[in-house]
Design a protein around this motif. Structure first.
Motif, PDB file in Angstrom:
ATOM      1  N   ASP A  48     -11.417   6.028  15.237  1.00  0.00           N
ATOM      2  CA  ASP A  48     -11.956   5.627  13.960  1.00  0.00           C
ATOM      3  C   ASP A  48     -12.379   3.913  13.942  1.00  0.00           C
ATOM      4  N   TYR A  49     -13.181   3.488  13.183  1.00  0.00           N
ATOM      5  CA  TYR A  49     -13.531   2.043  13.077  1.00  0.00           C
ATOM      6  C   TYR A  49     -13.476   1.404  11.560  1.00  0.00           C
ATOM      7  N   PHE A  50     -12.840   0.222  11.373  1.00  0.00           N
ATOM      8  CA  PHE A  50     -12.770  -0.244  10.205  1.00  0.00           C
ATOM      9  C   PHE A  50     -13.658  -1.702  10.359  1.00  0.00           C
ATOM     10  N   GLU A  51     -14.655  -2.149   9.397  1.00  0.00           N
ATOM     11  CA  GLU A  51     -15.246  -3.218   9.507  1.00  0.00           C
ATOM     12  C   GLU A  51     -14.594  -4.596   9.232  1.00  0.00           C
ATOM     13  N   GLY A  52     -13.801  -4.499   8.259  1.00  0.00           N
ATOM     14  CA  GLY A  52     -12.870  -5.619   7.950  1.00  0.00           C
ATOM     15  C   GLY A  52     -12.139  -6.563   8.738  1.00  0.00           C
ATOM     16  N   GLU A  53     -12.056  -7.834   8.563  1.00  0.00           N
ATOM     17  CA  GLU A  53     -11.507  -8.488   9.698  1.00  0.00           C
ATOM     18  C   GLU A  53      -9.830  -8.746   9.122  1.00  0.00           C
ATOM     19  N   ASN A  54      -9.427  -8.282   8.233  1.00  0.00           N
ATOM     20  CA  ASN A  54      -7.951  -8.276   7.825  1.00  0.00           C
ATOM     21  C   ASN A  54      -7.375  -6.890   7.163  1.00  0.00           C
ATOM     22  N   VAL A  55      -6.339  -6.448   7.878  1.00  0.00           N
ATOM     23  CA  VAL A  55      -5.790  -5.262   7.445  1.00  0.00           C
ATOM     24  C   VAL A  55      -4.488  -5.405   7.335  1.00  0.00           C
ATOM     25  N   ARG A  56      -3.622  -4.637   6.484  1.00  0.00           N
ATOM     26  CA  ARG A  56      -2.156  -4.551   6.343  1.00  0.00           C
ATOM     27  C   ARG A  56      -1.568  -3.195   6.756  1.00  0.00           C
ATOM     28  N   VAL A  57      -0.711  -3.162   7.652  1.00  0.00           N
ATOM     29  CA  VAL A  57      -0.156  -1.977   8.027  1.00  0.00           C
ATOM     30  C   VAL A  57       1.235  -1.958   7.514  1.00  0.00           C
ATOM     31  N   ALA A  58       1.600  -0.638   7.067  1.00  0.00           N
ATOM     32  CA  ALA A  58       2.987  -0.501   6.157  1.00  0.00           C
ATOM     33  C   ALA A  58       3.381   0.632   6.582  1.00  0.00           C
ATOM     34  N   VAL A  59       4.729   0.859   6.068  1.00  0.00           N
ATOM     35  CA  VAL A  59       5.270   2.160   6.039  1.00  0.00           C
ATOM     36  C   VAL A  59       5.114   2.828   4.741  1.00  0.00           C
ATOM     37  N   LEU A  60       4.678   4.229   4.989  1.00  0.00           N
ATOM     38  CA  LEU A  60       4.421   4.898   3.617  1.00  0.00           C
ATOM     39  C   LEU A  60       5.499   5.719   3.249  1.00  0.00           C
ATOM     40  N   GLU A  61       5.893   6.571   4.358  1.00  0.00           N
ATOM     41  CA  GLU A  61       7.077   7.457   4.331  1.00  0.00           C
ATOM     42  C   GLU A  61       7.756   7.439   5.213  1.00  0.00           C
ATOM     43  N   LYS A  62       8.704   8.223   5.703  1.00  0.00           N
ATOM     44  CA  LYS A  62       9.937   8.192   6.723  1.00  0.00           C
ATOM     45  C   LYS A  62       9.118   8.395   8.095  1.00  0.00           C
ATOM     46  N   ASP A  63       7.921   9.004   8.299  1.00  0.00           N
ATOM     47  CA  ASP A  63       7.294   8.820   9.538  1.00  0.00           C
ATOM     48  C   ASP A  63       5.981   8.604   9.549  1.00  0.00           C
ATOM     49  N   ILE A  64       5.557   8.303   8.454  1.00  0.00           N
ATOM     50  CA  ILE A  64       3.900   8.204   7.902  1.00  0.00           C
ATOM     51  C   ILE A  64       3.541   6.442   8.056  1.00  0.00           C
ATOM     52  N   ILE A  65       2.716   6.136   8.860  1.00  0.00           N
ATOM     53  CA  ILE A  65       2.256   4.928   8.858  1.00  0.00           C
ATOM     54  C   ILE A  65       0.800   4.521   7.949  1.00  0.00           C
ATOM     55  N   GLY A  66       0.748   3.490   7.124  1.00  0.00           N
ATOM     56  CA  GLY A  66      -0.637   3.430   6.415  1.00  0.00           C
ATOM     57  C   GLY A  66      -1.347   2.214   6.771  1.00  0.00           C
ATOM     58  N   ILE A  67      -2.617   2.184   6.799  1.00  0.00           N
ATOM     59  CA  ILE A  67      -3.300   0.807   7.229  1.00  0.00           C
ATOM     60  C   ILE A  67      -4.190   0.776   5.736  1.00  0.00           C
ATOM     61  N   PHE A  68      -4.119  -0.480   5.178  1.00  0.00           N
ATOM     62  CA  PHE A  68      -4.878  -0.854   4.022  1.00  0.00           C
ATOM     63  C   PHE A  68      -5.560  -1.987   4.213  1.00  0.00           C
ATOM     64  N   ASP A  69      -6.683  -2.215   3.296  1.00  0.00           N
ATOM     65  CA  ASP A  69      -7.411  -3.569   3.443  1.00  0.00           C
ATOM     66  C   ASP A  69      -6.486  -4.453   2.439  1.00  0.00           C
ATOM     67  N   MET A  70      -7.117  -5.634   2.197  1.00  0.00           N
ATOM     68  CA  MET A  70      -6.093  -6.855   1.668  1.00  0.00           C
ATOM     69  C   MET A  70      -6.355  -6.567  -0.073  1.00  0.00           C
ATOM     70  N   GLU A  71      -7.097  -5.674  -0.245  1.00  0.00           N
ATOM     71  CA  GLU A  71      -6.894  -5.322  -1.906  1.00  0.00           C
ATOM     72  C   GLU A  71      -6.192  -4.125  -2.001  1.00  0.00           C
ATOM     73  N   GLY A  72      -5.472  -3.647  -0.913  1.00  0.00           N
ATOM     74  CA  GLY A  72      -4.534  -2.426  -1.229  1.00  0.00           C
ATOM     75  C   GLY A  72      -5.049  -1.048  -1.099  1.00  0.00           C
ATOM     76  N   ASN A  73      -6.181  -0.877  -0.695  1.00  0.00           N
ATOM     77  CA  ASN A  73      -6.841   0.359  -0.495  1.00  0.00           C
ATOM     78  C   ASN A  73      -6.518   0.798   0.639  1.00  0.00           C
ATOM     79  N   LEU A  74      -5.932   2.042   0.511  1.00  0.00           N
ATOM     80  CA  LEU A  74      -5.436   2.926   1.891  1.00  0.00           C
ATOM     81  C   LEU A  74      -6.858   3.193   2.733  1.00  0.00           C
ATOM     82  N   LEU A  75      -7.086   2.791   4.221  1.00  0.00           N
ATOM     83  CA  LEU A  75      -7.974   3.290   4.847  1.00  0.00           C
ATOM     84  C   LEU A  75      -7.758   4.406   5.697  1.00  0.00           C
TER      85      LEU A  75
END
Length: 457
Positions: free
Chosen positions: A68-95
């Motif tokens: 996969d590919y995301f165009e934005g220059e900034n993302v935030r990676v965070a823990v979603l659940e026990k074993d689930i990792i989420g990648i978000f844009d800087m507005e908080g949208n899950l990518l």
């Protein structure tokens, strides 16, 4: 017949191309190492990333085609659940989200230009994420040679002579390969601090150290055909320590060698004065309480002269520190090595006036122990002057060691060298390079009976 021949040739070429991609991908994977990043991390639950060319997601087992590919220059990676990792844009949208067992990695850019900024620091190649005990762990999945670009200048000043830098590059490469599974139980190979090797990513890279890595590309140190544990330290103080005496395991290539090249270098000699109050405080921080410090004695040394047992005597007891505890308890920066001697510093006057009750009165009377007579175990009268005094209480004659006139209030520790003393002395390597020795000369001086080979693993 001709068409069949052409068809077979095409099949062979296609299979060859596919196999070469497979071999290339796997050879790339074998050359990569996973480094846990701690220095740039600001939170245990998320991390901010910056990529100049957006972000690409790959499967760790396939570094050829991205998922996969995301165009934005900034993302935030965070823990979603026990074993689930989420990648978000800087507005908080899950990518994008995934289970950590999928072993996905992220980068920005293409080919040799891949790099990602993790918080404030740039790192080459790929970034991977793990969740351990609910905390987000950030890992730099990086080509070994690129990793060394960020290690060598953090372990040795880039201003050192090139032959010393080349020796350091080979030692660091060897150490990484030998210890690459040091943290495998936690999901990565090595960490980025002194527990493994100090690693600073791209921000710490220097032209000279990058050249040293490139000029020694693939070179490792072996003994009898096996990769050695290429330990090194800042300064030996004039003699290195054998691994058998430092840690109890015997490596024939890590013996004690005389090291005149380290003597006149920084920390070749040093001195540190510690008050008894400072020592007491450090002991208590470590969970040790011996009361007020009366004396410190070296009770055992190794063949190189390094202290292996240090007895601390106090008014409430005594404690012997082992070779591994001495610097940890008293201070790694203050006590720079175990190659030291101790002498008593200044003394202070101790109040020798006490209150006593004799057999004829119940009223306490002020007496000076320096001016009274006491009865010892042979019932002979003698002066109480001196370090040892005896007195009588209702249970009989009791002995008590205490200073009644002067008591030491500081100790001066005079030492040589900096670090554990095993393997290569970095300042010694610098001096050898200044004297015209090659990186091979340097390594063979500090590591006994070794060979320098090209890594084919």
């Amino acid at each position: 017949m001709k068409r069949l021949f052409v068809f077979l040739v095409l099949v062979i070429l296609i299979v060859g191309i596919l196999n070469s991609d497979y071999i290339y991908a796997n050879s790339m994977e074998n050359s990569f190492i996973a480094i846990r990043l701690t220095s740039p991390i600001k939170s245990n639950s998320y991390v901010n990333l910056y990529g100049e060319e957006g972000f690409l997601i790959y499967n760790k087992g396939d570094l050829i085609g991205y998922l996969d590919y995301f165009e934005g220059e900034n993302v935030r990676v965070a823990v979603l659940e026990k074993d689930i990792i989420g990648i978000f844009d800087m507005e908080g949208n899950l990518l994008f989200s995934y289970n950590q067992e999928e072993e996905l990695i992220l980068t920005s850019g293409k080919s040799n230009e891949r790099k990602v900024r993790v918080e404030d620091n740039f790192y080459r190649d790929f970034i991977q994420f793990k969740i351990i005990d609910g905390n987000l762990i950030v890992i730099n999945y990086i080509d070994l040679e690129n990793y060394l670009y960020g290690v060598v200048p953090r372990e040795m000043p880039a201003s050192f002579e090139m032959e010393a830098l080349k020796a350091q590059a080979i030692a660091s490469r060897t150490y990484a390969l030998k210890n690459r599974s040091k943290h495998i139980a936690h999901g990565y190979d090595l960490c980025d601090n002194t527990h493994c090797q100090v690693y600073g990513g791209m921000d710490g890279e220097q032209e000279n150290t990058n050249r040293a890595v490139d000029m020694t590309r693939g070179m490792i140190i072996t003994y009898a055909g096996n990769i050695i544990d290429a330990l090194y330290h800042s300064n030996s103080g004039g003699i290195t320590e054998a691994s058998s005496e430092a840690w109890g395991y015997n490596h024939p290539y890590l013996t004690s060698v005389d090291d005149k090249y380290s003597i006149d270098a920084p920390n070749g000699t040093w001195s540190y004065k510690m008050t008894t109050d400072e020592i007491n405080s450090k002991l208590k921080d470590y969970g040790i309480n011996v009361g007020n410090i009366l004396d410190i004695k070296i009770t055992e040394t190794s063949s190189s002269g390094r202290v292996t047992k240090l007895k601390i005597v106090g008014t409430s007891g005594e404690r012997t520190l082992s070779k591994g505890e001495i610097r940890e308890v008293l201070g790694l920066n203050e006590i720079k090595s175990n190659l030291f001697t101790i002498k008593k510093g200044s003394y202070e006057e101790v109040n020798s006036n006490v209150y006593a009750i004799d057999s004829k009165s119940s009223t306490p009377q002020l007496v000076d122990l320096n001016n009274v007579k006491v009865i010892d175990s042979s019932f002979e009268r003698r002066s109480s002057r001196g370090i040892t005094s005896r007195f009588i209480n209702r249970d009989g004659i009791v002995g008590n060691d205490s200073s009644v006139s002067q008591q030491v209030n500081s100790f001066i520790i005079e030492g040589k060298g900096y670090g554990h003393g095993v393997g290569m002395s970095q300042w010694g390597a610098k001096k050898m390079a200044e004297l015209g020795y090659s990186y091979e000369d340097i390594l063979k001086h500090y590591y006994s009976g070794i060979d320098i080979t090209i890594n084919n693993r």
